[in-house]
Design a protein around this motif. Sequence first.
Motif, PDB file in Angstrom:
ATOM      1  N   ILE A 101      -6.959  -2.693  69.852  1.00  0.00           N
ATOM      2  CA  ILE A 101      -7.633  -1.698  69.091  1.00  0.00           C
ATOM      3  C   ILE A 101      -8.392  -0.881  70.015  1.00  0.00           C
ATOM      4  O   ILE A 101      -9.115  -1.397  70.872  1.00  0.00           O
ATOM      5  N   LEU A 102      -8.413   0.410  69.643  1.00  0.00           N
ATOM      6  CA  LEU A 102      -9.478   1.297  70.707  1.00  0.00           C
ATOM      7  C   LEU A 102     -10.612   1.290  70.125  1.00  0.00           C
ATOM      8  O   LEU A 102     -10.900   1.759  68.925  1.00  0.00           O
ATOM      9  N   ASN A 103     -11.530   1.255  71.175  1.00  0.00           N
ATOM     10  CA  ASN A 103     -12.879   1.283  70.917  1.00  0.00           C
ATOM     11  C   ASN A 103     -13.606   2.259  71.656  1.00  0.00           C
ATOM     12  O   ASN A 103     -13.521   2.301  72.890  1.00  0.00           O
ATOM     13  N   VAL A 104     -13.987   3.307  71.140  1.00  0.00           N
ATOM     14  CA  VAL A 104     -14.508   4.356  71.719  1.00  0.00           C
ATOM     15  C   VAL A 104     -15.858   4.110  72.109  1.00  0.00           C
ATOM     16  O   VAL A 104     -16.661   3.755  71.310  1.00  0.00           O
ATOM     17  N   LEU A 105     -16.200   4.283  73.448  1.00  0.00           N
ATOM     18  CA  LEU A 105     -17.618   3.936  74.022  1.00  0.00           C
ATOM     19  C   LEU A 105     -18.409   5.181  74.310  1.00  0.00           C
ATOM     20  O   LEU A 105     -19.562   5.226  74.364  1.00  0.00           O
ATOM     21  N   ASP A 106     -17.658   6.399  74.428  1.00  0.00           N
ATOM     22  CA  ASP A 106     -18.379   7.853  74.977  1.00  0.00           C
ATOM     23  C   ASP A 106     -18.357   8.731  73.820  1.00  0.00           C
ATOM     24  O   ASP A 106     -17.707   9.386  73.633  1.00  0.00           O
ATOM     25  N   ILE A 107     -19.506   8.363  73.117  1.00  0.00           N
ATOM     26  CA  ILE A 107     -19.849   9.226  72.007  1.00  0.00           C
ATOM     27  C   ILE A 107     -20.848  10.193  72.308  1.00  0.00           C
ATOM     28  O   ILE A 107     -21.906  10.183  72.754  1.00  0.00           O
ATOM     29  N   VAL A 108     -20.117  11.343  71.880  1.00  0.00           N
ATOM     30  CA  VAL A 108     -21.101  12.646  72.023  1.00  0.00           C
ATOM     31  C   VAL A 108     -21.275  13.422  70.757  1.00  0.00           C
ATOM     32  O   VAL A 108     -20.335  13.835  70.032  1.00  0.00           O
ATOM     33  N   ASP A 109     -22.724  13.559  70.448  1.00  0.00           N
ATOM     34  CA  ASP A 109     -22.858  14.271  69.179  1.00  0.00           C
ATOM     35  C   ASP A 109     -22.946  15.710  69.451  1.00  0.00           C
ATOM     36  O   ASP A 109     -23.984  16.589  69.960  1.00  0.00           O
ATOM     37  N   CYS A 110     -21.877  16.339  68.987  1.00  0.00           N
ATOM     38  CA  CYS A 110     -21.607  17.849  69.573  1.00  0.00           C
ATOM     39  C   CYS A 110     -21.326  18.898  68.553  1.00  0.00           C
ATOM     40  O   CYS A 110     -20.694  19.720  68.713  1.00  0.00           O
ATOM     41  N   VAL A 111     -21.393  18.256  67.190  1.00  0.00           N
ATOM     42  CA  VAL A 111     -21.110  19.088  66.097  1.00  0.00           C
ATOM     43  C   VAL A 111     -21.866  20.428  65.899  1.00  0.00           C
ATOM     44  O   VAL A 111     -23.235  19.969  65.697  1.00  0.00           O
ATOM     45  N   ASP A 112     -21.514  21.309  65.949  1.00  0.00           N
ATOM     46  CA  ASP A 112     -22.504  22.544  65.567  1.00  0.00           C
ATOM     47  C   ASP A 112     -22.395  22.862  64.135  1.00  0.00           C
ATOM     48  O   ASP A 112     -21.840  23.306  63.447  1.00  0.00           O
ATOM     49  N   LYS A 139     -13.981  22.672  58.842  1.00  0.00           N
ATOM     50  CA  LYS A 139     -13.949  23.553  59.962  1.00  0.00           C
ATOM     51  C   LYS A 139     -15.077  23.004  60.708  1.00  0.00           C
ATOM     52  O   LYS A 139     -16.123  22.783  60.616  1.00  0.00           O
ATOM     53  N   MET A 140     -14.535  22.443  62.193  1.00  0.00           N
ATOM     54  CA  MET A 140     -15.139  21.810  63.165  1.00  0.00           C
ATOM     55  C   MET A 140     -15.570  23.070  64.212  1.00  0.00           C
ATOM     56  O   MET A 140     -14.476  23.319  64.773  1.00  0.00           O
ATOM     57  N   VAL A 141     -16.774  23.110  64.481  1.00  0.00           N
ATOM     58  CA  VAL A 141     -17.343  24.076  65.657  1.00  0.00           C
ATOM     59  C   VAL A 141     -18.183  23.211  66.581  1.00  0.00           C
ATOM     60  O   VAL A 141     -18.744  22.664  66.098  1.00  0.00           O
ATOM     61  N   LEU A 142     -17.881  23.144  67.921  1.00  0.00           N
ATOM     62  CA  LEU A 142     -18.579  22.265  68.839  1.00  0.00           C
ATOM     63  C   LEU A 142     -19.711  22.957  69.314  1.00  0.00           C
ATOM     64  O   LEU A 142     -19.555  24.432  69.707  1.00  0.00           O
ATOM     65  N   ASP A 143     -20.801  22.099  69.526  1.00  0.00           N
ATOM     66  CA  ASP A 143     -21.845  22.755  70.184  1.00  0.00           C
ATOM     67  C   ASP A 143     -21.489  22.950  71.760  1.00  0.00           C
ATOM     68  O   ASP A 143     -21.662  21.567  72.515  1.00  0.00           O
ATOM     69  N   GLY A 144     -21.053  24.023  72.389  1.00  0.00           N
ATOM     70  CA  GLY A 144     -20.886  23.952  73.885  1.00  0.00           C
ATOM     71  C   GLY A 144     -21.920  23.453  74.752  1.00  0.00           C
ATOM     72  O   GLY A 144     -21.749  22.790  75.815  1.00  0.00           O
ATOM     73  N   GLY A 145     -23.202  23.452  74.420  1.00  0.00           N
ATOM     74  CA  GLY A 145     -24.357  23.272  75.376  1.00  0.00           C
ATOM     75  C   GLY A 145     -24.120  21.617  75.215  1.00  0.00           C
ATOM     76  O   GLY A 145     -24.403  20.877  76.329  1.00  0.00           O
ATOM     77  N   ALA A 146     -24.232  21.001  74.055  1.00  0.00           N
ATOM     78  CA  ALA A 146     -24.012  19.395  74.082  1.00  0.00           C
ATOM     79  C   ALA A 146     -22.997  18.956  74.677  1.00  0.00           C
ATOM     80  O   ALA A 146     -22.845  17.871  75.446  1.00  0.00           O
ATOM     81  N   VAL A 147     -21.670  19.591  74.877  1.00  0.00           N
ATOM     82  CA  VAL A 147     -20.594  19.254  75.113  1.00  0.00           C
ATOM     83  C   VAL A 147     -20.708  19.252  76.894  1.00  0.00           C
ATOM     84  O   VAL A 147     -20.331  18.463  77.558  1.00  0.00           O
ATOM     85  N   ALA A 148     -21.352  20.365  77.262  1.00  0.00           N
ATOM     86  CA  ALA A 148     -21.562  20.580  78.639  1.00  0.00           C
ATOM     87  C   ALA A 148     -22.251  19.490  79.530  1.00  0.00           C
ATOM     88  O   ALA A 148     -22.212  19.021  80.481  1.00  0.00           O
ATOM     89  N   ARG A 149     -23.392  19.136  78.571  1.00  0.00           N
ATOM     90  CA  ARG A 149     -24.425  18.119  79.125  1.00  0.00           C
ATOM     91  C   ARG A 149     -23.941  16.782  79.179  1.00  0.00           C
ATOM     92  O   ARG A 149     -24.207  15.997  79.808  1.00  0.00           O
ATOM     93  N   ALA A 150     -22.660  16.554  78.357  1.00  0.00           N
ATOM     94  CA  ALA A 150     -22.018  15.119  78.384  1.00  0.00           C
ATOM     95  C   ALA A 150     -21.560  14.773  79.462  1.00  0.00           C
ATOM     96  O   ALA A 150     -21.071  14.950  80.512  1.00  0.00           O
TER      97      ALA A 150
END
Length: 150
Positions: A101-112, A139-150
Motif C-alpha cells: 500500500i502506498l503511504n505518502v509521507l511528503d504532504i504539501v498544503d499548496c491548494v490556492d 478546479k484545482m489551482v496550486l499556490d506556487g509559493g507553497a510549492v516552491a518552499r516545499a
Amino acid sequence: MSLFDVRPDDSIGAWFLDTPHYENGEEILGLEFRRGQRWDREKRLRTSVYSEGVRVSFCRGGRGTFYIASHLMRVLRSVISDDRLEGIPVEISGCSEEYEILNVLDIVDCVDEDRSEFGKWTESGGRPEMIGRYRGIPKMVLDGGAVARA
C-alpha cells in the motif's frame, strides 16, 4: 521539488481491490495513508479482490487506497527518497504476487483556495472523520509559493 500525478489507467478493465483490513476484519480508511505519517502498526494488512479484472501493478482500491506491486515499489524507491513515500506490505487473498500500500509521507498544503473550486466535508456529510477535508476539487489551482518552499 518534483510533483507527481500518478493515476491508474481505468480504461483497461483492471481489477479493483477492496478496503485494507487487519486479520480480525477491522477496516482501515485510505486517508490513513495520506496523512504524511509513517505506518507504525505491527499488524499485517490484508485485502481481497472486490471486482475481478486484469491484474495490474498499480491500482486504486477501496476507500482511496493505492496498491502497488512490490517490484514497482522498488523502482519508485530508486527514484524517490524514502522520506517521501513508504510501502506497507499487504496480503491479497488469492494472489501470490507481493503488493504494498502506498503511504505518502511528503504532504504539501499548496491548494490556492481563493482561485480553486472545491467542496469540503461537513457534519451533514455523515463522515465525521472527514470533516474539514476536501470532498471534491473540480478546479484545482496550486499556490506556487507553497510549492516552491516545499
